[in-house]
Scaffold this active site. Structure first.
Site, PDB file in Angstrom:
ATOM      1  N   PHE A   1       1.478  -3.172   4.255  1.00 34.00           N
ATOM      2  CA  PHE A   1       1.751  -4.446   4.905  1.00 34.00           C
ATOM      3  C   PHE A   1       3.233  -4.782   4.771  1.00 34.00           C
ATOM      4  O   PHE A   1       3.849  -4.548   3.728  1.00 34.00           O
ATOM      5  CB  PHE A   1       0.929  -5.567   4.277  1.00 34.00           C
ATOM      6  CG  PHE A   1      -0.486  -5.654   4.792  1.00 34.00           C
ATOM      7  CD1 PHE A   1      -0.786  -5.352   6.104  1.00 34.00           C
ATOM      8  CD2 PHE A   1      -1.512  -6.059   3.964  1.00 34.00           C
ATOM      9  CE1 PHE A   1      -2.085  -5.441   6.587  1.00 34.00           C
ATOM     10  CE2 PHE A   1      -2.815  -6.158   4.425  1.00 34.00           C
ATOM     11  CZ  PHE A   1      -3.097  -5.845   5.745  1.00 34.00           C
TER      12      PHE A   1
ATOM     13  N   HIS B   1      -3.339   8.105   5.526  1.00 29.49           N
ATOM     14  CA  HIS B   1      -3.465   6.760   4.977  1.00 29.49           C
ATOM     15  C   HIS B   1      -4.886   6.261   5.247  1.00 29.49           C
ATOM     16  O   HIS B   1      -5.518   5.694   4.371  1.00 29.49           O
ATOM     17  CB  HIS B   1      -2.416   5.842   5.595  1.00 29.49           C
ATOM     18  CG  HIS B   1      -2.354   4.500   4.956  1.00 29.49           C
ATOM     19  ND1 HIS B   1      -2.166   4.330   3.604  1.00 29.49           N
ATOM     20  CD2 HIS B   1      -2.454   3.247   5.477  1.00 29.49           C
ATOM     21  CE1 HIS B   1      -2.144   3.031   3.318  1.00 29.49           C
ATOM     22  NE2 HIS B   1      -2.328   2.358   4.436  1.00 29.49           N
TER      23      HIS B   1
ATOM     24  N   LYS C   1      -9.991   7.514   0.962  1.00 30.22           N
ATOM     25  CA  LYS C   1     -10.389   6.107   0.902  1.00 30.22           C
ATOM     26  C   LYS C   1     -11.836   5.920   1.333  1.00 30.22           C
ATOM     27  O   LYS C   1     -12.460   4.905   1.007  1.00 30.22           O
ATOM     28  CB  LYS C   1      -9.468   5.257   1.770  1.00 30.22           C
ATOM     29  CG  LYS C   1      -8.047   5.110   1.233  1.00 30.22           C
ATOM     30  CD  LYS C   1      -7.222   4.185   2.121  1.00 30.22           C
ATOM     31  CE  LYS C   1      -5.801   4.001   1.591  1.00 30.22           C
ATOM     32  NZ  LYS C   1      -4.963   5.193   1.812  1.00 30.22           N
TER      33      LYS C   1
ATOM     34  N   GLU D   1      -2.186   5.705  13.260  1.00 22.09           N
ATOM     35  CA  GLU D   1      -1.826   6.891  12.490  1.00 22.09           C
ATOM     36  C   GLU D   1      -2.128   8.160  13.281  1.00 22.09           C
ATOM     37  O   GLU D   1      -1.329   9.109  13.281  1.00 22.09           O
ATOM     38  CB  GLU D   1      -2.557   6.922  11.155  1.00 22.09           C
ATOM     39  CG  GLU D   1      -2.122   8.087  10.282  1.00 22.09           C
ATOM     40  CD  GLU D   1      -2.661   8.035   8.864  1.00 22.09           C
ATOM     41  OE1 GLU D   1      -2.170   8.807   8.022  1.00 22.09           O
ATOM     42  OE2 GLU D   1      -3.571   7.222   8.589  1.00 22.09           O
TER      43      GLU D   1
ATOM     44  N   CYS E   1       0.810  -1.226   0.000  1.00 21.49           N
ATOM     45  CA  CYS E   1       0.000   0.000   0.000  1.00 21.49           C
ATOM     46  C   CYS E   1       0.842   1.274   0.000  1.00 21.49           C
ATOM     47  O   CYS E   1       0.298   2.368  -0.177  1.00 21.49           O
ATOM     48  CB  CYS E   1      -0.932  -0.005   1.207  1.00 21.49           C
ATOM     49  SG  CYS E   1      -1.809  -1.560   1.439  1.00 21.49           S
TER      50      CYS E   1
ATOM     51  N   HIS F   1      -9.710   1.515  -1.048  1.00 17.51           N
ATOM     52  CA  HIS F   1      -8.259   1.422  -0.927  1.00 17.51           C
ATOM     53  C   HIS F   1      -7.690   0.871  -2.231  1.00 17.51           C
ATOM     54  O   HIS F   1      -7.899  -0.292  -2.568  1.00 17.51           O
ATOM     55  CB  HIS F   1      -7.911   0.506   0.248  1.00 17.51           C
ATOM     56  CG  HIS F   1      -6.475   0.537   0.643  1.00 17.51           C
ATOM     57  ND1 HIS F   1      -5.471   1.043  -0.168  1.00 17.51           N
ATOM     58  CD2 HIS F   1      -5.842   0.118   1.774  1.00 17.51           C
ATOM     59  CE1 HIS F   1      -4.312   0.935   0.449  1.00 17.51           C
ATOM     60  NE2 HIS F   1      -4.509   0.371   1.624  1.00 17.51           N
TER      61      HIS F   1
END
Length: 428
Positions: free
Chosen positions: A415, A319, A351, A330, A179, A356
């Site tokens: 990830f 994010h 998002k 975050e 991502c 996403h």
């Protein structure tokens, strides 16, 4: 590293809300959500039956010679469309003097989906029931899998097709950092330009994982929302009742140039990249450290590289995945970096509307920062009904906002513990 200034002269995207800059931006400003029931395969028995899909899109209408790109996967088609928009936005289609040996490409991408689309979807009922005949499956695969189709599944294929389309013979790189990939690609492309290894870089990302194995994999990770009875509000970053992210797809591309090259050819300059930070959590593959130390390091590195303080940042493109862990961590990382100033800095997650886009997410979100600077408008975080008590910052909830926007910070976390941050500034 030299002190060359790096500017953005072109932008383009293909998203679940449309395929051109102004249409998508207007829809984001209105808070429209691009989530629909999955139409690409029968997902009725899956825990998640919806996604943010690209629709009504044909890459063939956007390229010089479609025959050069026959047999490509969806991700490559998205990349071609977004890059062509960015190329034209930069005016490079009218610039005959471009040195193509000084034109490079850096993409963030992921695996192709041709196998998944053609084999798994065709046999989904039998596959889920455990009734697939292995020998018959192998025969079908042998008949369908041509050498070209095998090659087109490789994650560097979008890059290769962009090089053919634009004649790019300079530096060519591809990164696979989940991502965070397209944010990393843009950041590293700026460094290539500063080193003097190129004059122009096409950078960004393209990805789709909306196929049976992609949805199944994220379901098994418990990462996807399962809000099948209310899909329009399924992506709800920072909300108390969030239950996972919504899978999206698409591409975002930007044209980067050295300021000298852009000015010499009389290019329109949209914004300037002034900071880039990258770090690894060195923690776990899917879990995020509670203190968000990787995200903290990435943001601090970007600020230091830009020579800016936290009070210089007008907006944070979060994010903001809508997962329980990411949104809290975050928020905590932003509080650590920004200190007492954190509540004064608006941040939002597109998002909530686009889903996403995985490897393409960071590039698309950086483009929203460029447009926020242009229009002095902030995109909203939609479906934020009641904030998680641990998410206590200004998330531009449910409506776009007029604001002073000269400097934006954009976060992407992947990830594997990859963290990347870009800072983009109004050009002066």
């Amino acid at each position: 590293m030299s002190n060359k200034r790096i500017v953005i002269t072109g932008i383009g995207w293909v998203t679940p809300l449309g395929h051109d800059i102004e249409t998508v931006w207007a829809r984001l400003m209105r808070g429209e959500v691009g989530v629909r029931p999955i139409a690409r395969f029968d997902a009725s028995t899956f825990p998640t039956t919806f996604a943010a899909q690209v629709t009504d899109y044909d890459w063939r209408s956007m390229v010089r010679d479609p025959s050069l790109h026959e047999g490509i996967g969806l991700n490559t088609g998205f990349a071609l469309g977004a890059a062509t928009q960015a190329w034209k936005s930069a005016g490079l289609d009218q610039f005959a003097a471009l040195d193509t040996e000084r034109l490079g490409i850096y993409l963030g991408s992921g695996e192709g989906s041709l196998d998944f689309d053609n084999y798994v979807a065709a046999n989904l009922a039998g596959w889920t029931a455990g009734a697939i005949d292995g020998k018959a499956w192998a025969q079908t695969a042998w008949q369908r899998m041509t050498p070209l189709r095998e090659i087109e599944q490789e994650p560097n294929m979008p890059l290769s097709h962009l090089a053919m389309e634009f004649g790019a013979q300079g530096p060519a790189y591809n990164c696979l950092t989940a991502c965070a990939a397209s944010t990393q690609a843009i950041g590293e492309a700026t460094q290539i330009l500063r080193r003097g290894d190129a004059q122009v870089m096409i950078a960004g990302g393209a990805h789709t994982m909306i196929h049976p194995l992609g949805v199944t994999g994220f379901n098994r990770l418990t990462a996807l929302s399962t809000r099948n009875d209310d899909i329009a509000t399924a992506s709800r970053p920072f909300d108390r009742d969030r239950d996972g992210f919504v899978l999206g797809e698409g591409a975002g591309m930007i044209v980067l140039e050295t300021l000298e090259h852009a000015q010499q050819r009389g290019a329109r300059i949209l914004a300037e990249i002034v900071g880039f930070g990258s770090s690894a959590d060195a923690y776990r593959i899917t879990d995020i450290p509670d203190d968000g130390h990787g995200a903290v390091a990435s943001m601090r590195q970007a600020l230091a590289g830009a020579g800016l303080s936290v009070t210089d940042i007008d907006y944070i493109s979060a994010h903001g995945t809508s997962t329980k862990e990411n949104d809290v961590t975050e928020t905590r990382a932003v509080r650590t970096v920004f200190g007492d100033h954190a509540p004064n800095v608006p941040m939002s997650s597109v998002k909530s509307m686009l889903g996403h886009l995985i490897a393409a997410a960071g590039a698309v979100e950086l483009i929203t920062c460029v447009l926020a600077i242009r229009d002095r408008m902030l995109p909203p975080t939609m479906s934020l009904s009641q904030a998680d008590p641990a998410c206590d910052l200004d998330y531009v909830a449910n409506a776009s906002r007029k604001a002073k926007v000269d400097v934006c910070l954009s976060n992407s976390f992947g990830f594997g513990g990859q963290n990347d941050t870009l800072i983009v500034k109004r050009f002066q």
